[in-house]
Design an enzyme around this catalytic site. Sequence first.
Site, PDB file in Angstrom:
ATOM      1  N   GLU A 106       0.861  -1.185   0.000  1.00 38.25           N
ATOM      2  CA  GLU A 106       0.000   0.000   0.000  1.00 38.25           C
ATOM      3  C   GLU A 106       0.897   1.235   0.000  1.00 38.25           C
ATOM      4  OE1 GLU A 106      -3.478  -0.225   2.293  1.00 38.25           O
ATOM      5  OE2 GLU A 106      -3.873   1.928   2.238  1.00 38.25           O
ATOM      6  N   ASN A 165      -3.181  -1.675   7.542  1.00 37.79           N
ATOM      7  CA  ASN A 165      -4.479  -2.234   7.131  1.00 37.79           C
ATOM      8  C   ASN A 165      -4.226  -3.734   7.032  1.00 37.79           C
ATOM      9  OD1 ASN A 165      -5.668   0.282   6.939  1.00 37.79           O
ATOM     10  ND2 ASN A 165      -4.941   0.568   4.851  1.00 37.79           N
ATOM     11  N   GLU A 215     -10.639   4.624   9.003  1.00 38.67           N
ATOM     12  CA  GLU A 215     -10.762   4.258   7.588  1.00 38.67           C
ATOM     13  C   GLU A 215     -11.325   2.841   7.413  1.00 38.67           C
ATOM     14  OE1 GLU A 215      -6.809   5.170   6.019  1.00 38.67           O
ATOM     15  OE2 GLU A 215      -7.431   7.267   5.812  1.00 38.67           O
ATOM     16  N   ASP A 244      -3.062  14.320   7.116  1.00 35.65           N
ATOM     17  CA  ASP A 244      -2.533  13.052   6.605  1.00 35.65           C
ATOM     18  C   ASP A 244      -1.350  13.283   5.678  1.00 35.65           C
ATOM     19  OD1 ASP A 244      -2.246  10.424   5.940  1.00 35.65           O
ATOM     20  OD2 ASP A 244      -4.048  10.283   4.713  1.00 35.65           O
ATOM     21  N   GLU A 285       3.729   9.389  -0.538  1.00 39.02           N
ATOM     22  CA  GLU A 285       2.332   9.227  -0.969  1.00 39.02           C
ATOM     23  C   GLU A 285       1.734  10.523  -1.513  1.00 39.02           C
ATOM     24  OE1 GLU A 285      -0.224   7.826   2.138  1.00 39.02           O
ATOM     25  OE2 GLU A 285      -2.035   8.148   0.953  1.00 39.02           O
TER      26      GLU A 285
HETATM   27  C1  GCV Z   1      -2.261   2.411   5.313  1.00 37.26           C
HETATM   28  C2  GCV Z   1      -3.711   7.363   4.341  1.00 37.26           C
HETATM   29  C3  GCV Z   1      -3.292   6.461   3.222  1.00 37.26           C
HETATM   30  C4  GCV Z   1      -3.664   5.019   3.484  1.00 37.26           C
HETATM   31  C5  GCV Z   1      -3.037   4.612   4.798  1.00 37.26           C
HETATM   32  C6  GCV Z   1      -3.545   5.547   5.883  1.00 37.26           C
HETATM   33  C7  GCV Z   1      -2.920   5.250   7.216  1.00 37.26           C
HETATM   34  O1  GCV Z   1      -5.084   7.479   4.390  1.00 37.26           O
HETATM   35  O2  GCV Z   1      -3.872   6.907   2.047  1.00 37.26           O
HETATM   36  O3  GCV Z   1      -3.168   4.247   2.429  1.00 37.26           O
HETATM   37  O4  GCV Z   1      -3.348   3.290   5.102  1.00 37.26           O
HETATM   38  O5  GCV Z   1      -3.219   6.870   5.548  1.00 37.26           O
HETATM   39  O6  GCV Z   1      -1.947   5.924   7.533  1.00 37.26           O
HETATM   40  O7  GCV Z   1      -3.379   4.371   7.891  1.00 37.26           O
END
Ligand code: GCV
Length: 828
Positions: free
Chosen positions: A175, A218, A299, A378, A406
């Site tokens: 991810e 996740n 989430e 974020d 990201e």
């Molecule tokens: C691993 C953001 C990212 C997600 C990530 C999340 C987190 O929303 O887009 O991919 O999930 O952060 O840090 O848990």
Amino acid sequence: MLTCSLCAAATCLAETGHDAWLRYAPLQPAVAERYRALPATSLSLSDTPVLNTAQAELVRGLKGMLGRTFRIASGVPTESAIVIGTVEQLRKIAPALQIIEGLRGDAFWLTAHEVSGFPCIIITGVTDRGVLYGVFAFLSRIAREEDVFRLNELQQPSAPIRWANQWDNLDGTIERGYAGRSIFFEDGSVRPSLTRVSEYARLLASVGINGCTVNNVNDDPHILDPDFIPQLARIAEAFRPWGVQLGVAVDLSLPETAGRLDTFDPLDVRVANWWHKKFDEVYRAIPDFGGVVVKADSEGRLGPSFYGRTPADAANVIAGALKPHGGLVFYRAFVYDHHLDWTNLKNDRAKAAYDIFHPLDGRFDENVIVQIKYGPIDFQVREPVSPLFGGLSHTNTGIELQITQEYTGQQRHTCFLVPMWKEILDFDLRAYGRSTPVKQIVAGNSFHRPTGGYIGVVNVGLDQNWLGNHLALANLFGFGRLAWNPNLTAKAIVDEWSRLTFGNDPAVVETISRIQLASWKAYESYTGVLGLQTLTNILGSHYGPGPESQEHNGWGQWIRAGTDGVGVDRTVATGTGFVGQYSPEVRKIYESLPNTPDDLVLFFHHVPYTYKLHSGKTVIQTIYDSHYAGAEKTTEFVSQWKSLHHSVDGERFHAVLAQLSYQSGHAIVWRDAINDWFHQISGIPDANGRVGKHPHRIEAESMELEGYIPFDVTPWEDASGGKAVVCVQTQRCTAKYRFAGRKGWYDLDVEYFDHNNGVSKYQVFVGSQLVDEWLADLSLPATAPNGDSSTRRHITGLALRPGDILRIEGFPDAAEAAPLDYVEIHPE
Ligand code: GCV
């Protein structure tokens, strides 16, 4: 032979980047000569796994740089030696040596002293790990051509926790990973060969990182299955010689999903027992297991709220099971509701972490660390510091930084994040009216906490150079160096990294440092300025421009842009009240519009587009100008890099050139998308007359088309004029344009779309002469023409005369219809 003798040593060797900053490249003979007086023996005082690694690394490094194989010895020196061992071992053979004060934890000391009557260089620490770090520091000094003979250097890490988090899935995907598949997992199992894992541990250790969780937060329900634990033990074995502790991410619902209980309620005794038994099992297989990271109530992940319990209840039930074994729980404060009502102007995602965790201060067990993202949203290109750091004075905290880019260009853009991290770490939250910079809070110093520190989300992959972009490795290096010593300057860190990665040529070091140090602000300038955050497509890839996607949904990354103005009012007086989460002194800065620094003004305030900033410019003109300046800066990066043509090995030179050239094209996509969007919503023209006006641009849809048909791009701002042309019904399409300018030399830019579901071919002709051709074969995160896939081909030095026919031929492939956006013809 001939070729090699004609080129400089540095440029002859092709390098893949696999060795990162641990190349140990041969020093110039005259420089190597300076180290001739080093003792010829490397003597280790013990043969523990970590000390064996340290000794092997020392010999490897010296051989690489000096071209000599140092003798390996152990026990008591019988000649001059480079002695490596813990202070305890050293005391036995050198009782006269006064051990320097302050040598604790993972610290190391490099010094010179007689041992058994022989002059020795000593590399020591309290722990084996400290000794290993000392060896890396010693080798780094030589690689950077520094003195190692008159040493008396004590280095003490700023914080005990210096961990990496990987977000790898057990199927081998990652991810937010931008450098290939997982080095740990494939098809639901740990990989048979863990060579890359050992090499990764070596990289981590070399910058003092001492723990790593290997799977996605996740999380997969099988991570602690009985047949998976032995597989994890193999990863721990690969980490162990480098002093890196293994951790994993676990889901709070594991007792139910994996343990077959009918509950995962943290206050249910059966659940507590399950966690106890599970970790007993883990520690039987992995005695030095480091701990777990937990993402819950976030989430879509289940969490304690399901049972009306708190994050402290959830963290403590796991902490209780880990405690007898010395393990840690990293409980993430990234907890928020992603179904917020956007129509309610009082709602604010930024408030969530503090609202939830501050009332629980003091209720977390001693082996829990609350892991807090640096900002309240974020990992955006700019956010204020999370107020939660100042709101947990009776709780251990760690700062979560994101090395994987990201929201900062996904390693296709160079964006050196250390300057941003420095601003965050240096920020003084003034908790309780005294000096409490973030770096002191997470180190445990401000509130006298037993532990705390740094967590970096990394996501290296199988790509040869680990992160898919040679320059991006400076972020991993910089994270480790800052976690070790947050007082280092960004300039010192990048200088060190450049020397180790590309050699000591001053022109190379200076040029690379200049690019890196300018790159974060450049990225911010062409994406989201004034605290607007990255303005990427938050509903999709998080890569290309997508300002509209911030608004009108439950995710809470709103920028509240309307015809009246832009920005989120987060004040206590009239807004969401987020500012009230800071200490009174910080509140005074952000509550008042005039006191708020320009670079965060729209994070805290909603203002008219015509509001004048401290800079004297209006908000809207700043948005326009910054986007032009940022994109322009990336063009400079390309020419700066080109100046290194003969000073950097060919392989890395060309790879970085391609990356920076791509970035400079994509920065223009960003510039135009964001400016066009704000132009439309504000209705205010650019005082400098550029936005929406492109004198050299010819839209593909206005060219003479054969086969190509117009296509409406979504969102509209991601294509010039909102439209592209696509070639859907035939094998080949053409777009023609009759050149009407003056005779002369021109550069041509072709803006096309490169999706990941086909490899179209493009050819460019002037008259009947083919002048360029290429394949659209990049792996960009898009399956359609949009701001993620928009790509620029820069063709230089074309001789054009009035009446020349410029023709682009597109050959579609699979689902990619050789899409075109526009061409630009610029006088050379
Ligand atoms: C691993 C953001 C990212 C997600 C990530 C999340 C987190 O929303 O887009 O991919 O999930 O952060 O840090 O848990």
